[in-house]
Design a protein around this motif. Structure first.
Motif, PDB file in Angstrom:
ATOM      1  N   THR A   8      34.956   0.813 -18.188  1.00  0.00           N
ATOM      2  CA  THR A   8      33.449   0.953 -17.712  1.00  0.00           C
ATOM      3  C   THR A   8      32.939  -0.427 -17.633  1.00  0.00           C
ATOM      4  O   THR A   8      33.570  -1.467 -17.835  1.00  0.00           O
ATOM      5  CB  THR A   8      33.033   1.533 -19.210  1.00  0.00           C
ATOM      6  OG1 THR A   8      33.004   0.618 -20.002  1.00  0.00           O
ATOM      7  CG2 THR A   8      33.421   2.985 -19.361  1.00  0.00           C
ATOM      8  N   PRO A   9      31.834  -0.419 -16.914  1.00  0.00           N
ATOM      9  CA  PRO A   9      31.001  -1.669 -16.857  1.00  0.00           C
ATOM     10  C   PRO A   9      30.961  -2.267 -17.953  1.00  0.00           C
ATOM     11  O   PRO A   9      30.783  -3.641 -18.169  1.00  0.00           O
ATOM     12  CB  PRO A   9      29.601  -1.069 -16.396  1.00  0.00           C
ATOM     13  CG  PRO A   9      29.997  -0.021 -15.702  1.00  0.00           C
ATOM     14  CD  PRO A   9      30.836   0.709 -16.573  1.00  0.00           C
ATOM     15  N   GLU A  10      30.678  -1.725 -19.290  1.00  0.00           N
ATOM     16  CA  GLU A  10      30.589  -2.519 -20.438  1.00  0.00           C
ATOM     17  C   GLU A  10      32.012  -3.066 -20.920  1.00  0.00           C
ATOM     18  O   GLU A  10      31.834  -4.142 -21.407  1.00  0.00           O
ATOM     19  CB  GLU A  10      30.141  -1.338 -21.746  1.00  0.00           C
ATOM     20  CG  GLU A  10      28.869  -1.010 -21.432  1.00  0.00           C
ATOM     21  CD  GLU A  10      28.564  -0.014 -20.303  1.00  0.00           C
ATOM     22  OE1 GLU A  10      27.365   0.156 -19.863  1.00  0.00           O
ATOM     23  OE2 GLU A  10      29.684   0.783 -19.811  1.00  0.00           O
ATOM     24  N   VAL A  11      32.997  -2.566 -20.860  1.00  0.00           N
ATOM     25  CA  VAL A  11      34.354  -2.984 -21.088  1.00  0.00           C
ATOM     26  C   VAL A  11      34.332  -4.245 -20.006  1.00  0.00           C
ATOM     27  O   VAL A  11      34.881  -5.311 -20.512  1.00  0.00           O
ATOM     28  CB  VAL A  11      35.568  -1.906 -20.731  1.00  0.00           C
ATOM     29  CG1 VAL A  11      36.985  -2.677 -20.814  1.00  0.00           C
ATOM     30  CG2 VAL A  11      35.322  -0.952 -21.667  1.00  0.00           C
ATOM     31  N   TRP A  12      34.300  -4.402 -18.769  1.00  0.00           N
ATOM     32  CA  TRP A  12      34.348  -5.349 -17.981  1.00  0.00           C
ATOM     33  C   TRP A  12      33.472  -6.442 -18.496  1.00  0.00           C
ATOM     34  O   TRP A  12      33.847  -7.743 -18.250  1.00  0.00           O
ATOM     35  CB  TRP A  12      34.018  -4.975 -16.263  1.00  0.00           C
ATOM     36  CG  TRP A  12      35.439  -4.417 -15.800  1.00  0.00           C
ATOM     37  CD1 TRP A  12      35.671  -3.005 -15.587  1.00  0.00           C
ATOM     38  CD2 TRP A  12      36.331  -5.064 -15.376  1.00  0.00           C
ATOM     39  NE1 TRP A  12      36.949  -3.045 -14.731  1.00  0.00           N
ATOM     40  CE2 TRP A  12      37.260  -4.088 -14.681  1.00  0.00           C
ATOM     41  CE3 TRP A  12      36.906  -6.477 -15.469  1.00  0.00           C
ATOM     42  CZ2 TRP A  12      38.680  -4.301 -14.251  1.00  0.00           C
ATOM     43  CZ3 TRP A  12      38.077  -6.911 -14.918  1.00  0.00           C
ATOM     44  CH2 TRP A  12      39.097  -5.988 -14.517  1.00  0.00           C
ATOM     45  N   GLN A  13      32.274  -6.129 -18.821  1.00  0.00           N
ATOM     46  CA  GLN A  13      31.304  -6.986 -19.127  1.00  0.00           C
ATOM     47  C   GLN A  13      31.902  -8.078 -20.257  1.00  0.00           C
ATOM     48  O   GLN A  13      31.699  -9.182 -20.434  1.00  0.00           O
ATOM     49  CB  GLN A  13      29.883  -6.583 -19.479  1.00  0.00           C
ATOM     50  CG  GLN A  13      28.731  -7.496 -19.793  1.00  0.00           C
ATOM     51  CD  GLN A  13      28.305  -8.287 -18.681  1.00  0.00           C
ATOM     52  OE1 GLN A  13      28.173  -7.868 -17.764  1.00  0.00           O
ATOM     53  NE2 GLN A  13      28.163  -9.533 -18.949  1.00  0.00           N
TER      54      GLN A  13
END
Length: 70
Positions: A8-13
């Motif tokens: 997810t975007p949060e994991v990548w962030q």
């Protein structure tokens, strides 16, 4: 690029915050732009995932290859 749904975007962030330069070099993108694009695409990604699951459930949950062909 196709990504697994758990990325997810949060994991990548979080990955970028831990080791942003190495990860950015690995995937060849600007971290902030990458996360922004993933967030922007999220509604469409969720729609495609729902359609895929719906199609699977409507098929009875079995693929044609599993049923075999005669």
């Amino acid at each position: 690029m196709q990504l697994p749904p758990e990325l997810t975007p949060e994991v990548w962030q979080a990955r970028f915050e831990e080791d942003g330069e190495a990860v950015a070099a690995e995937v060849g993108v600007d971290p902030a732009r990458w996360v922004a694009e993933l967030r922007a695409d999220l509604p469409a990604v969720r729609q495609r995932a729902r359609a895929l699951v719906d199609a699977f459930l409507e098929s009875g949950g079995r693929s044609r290859s599993w049923r075999g062909s005669k």
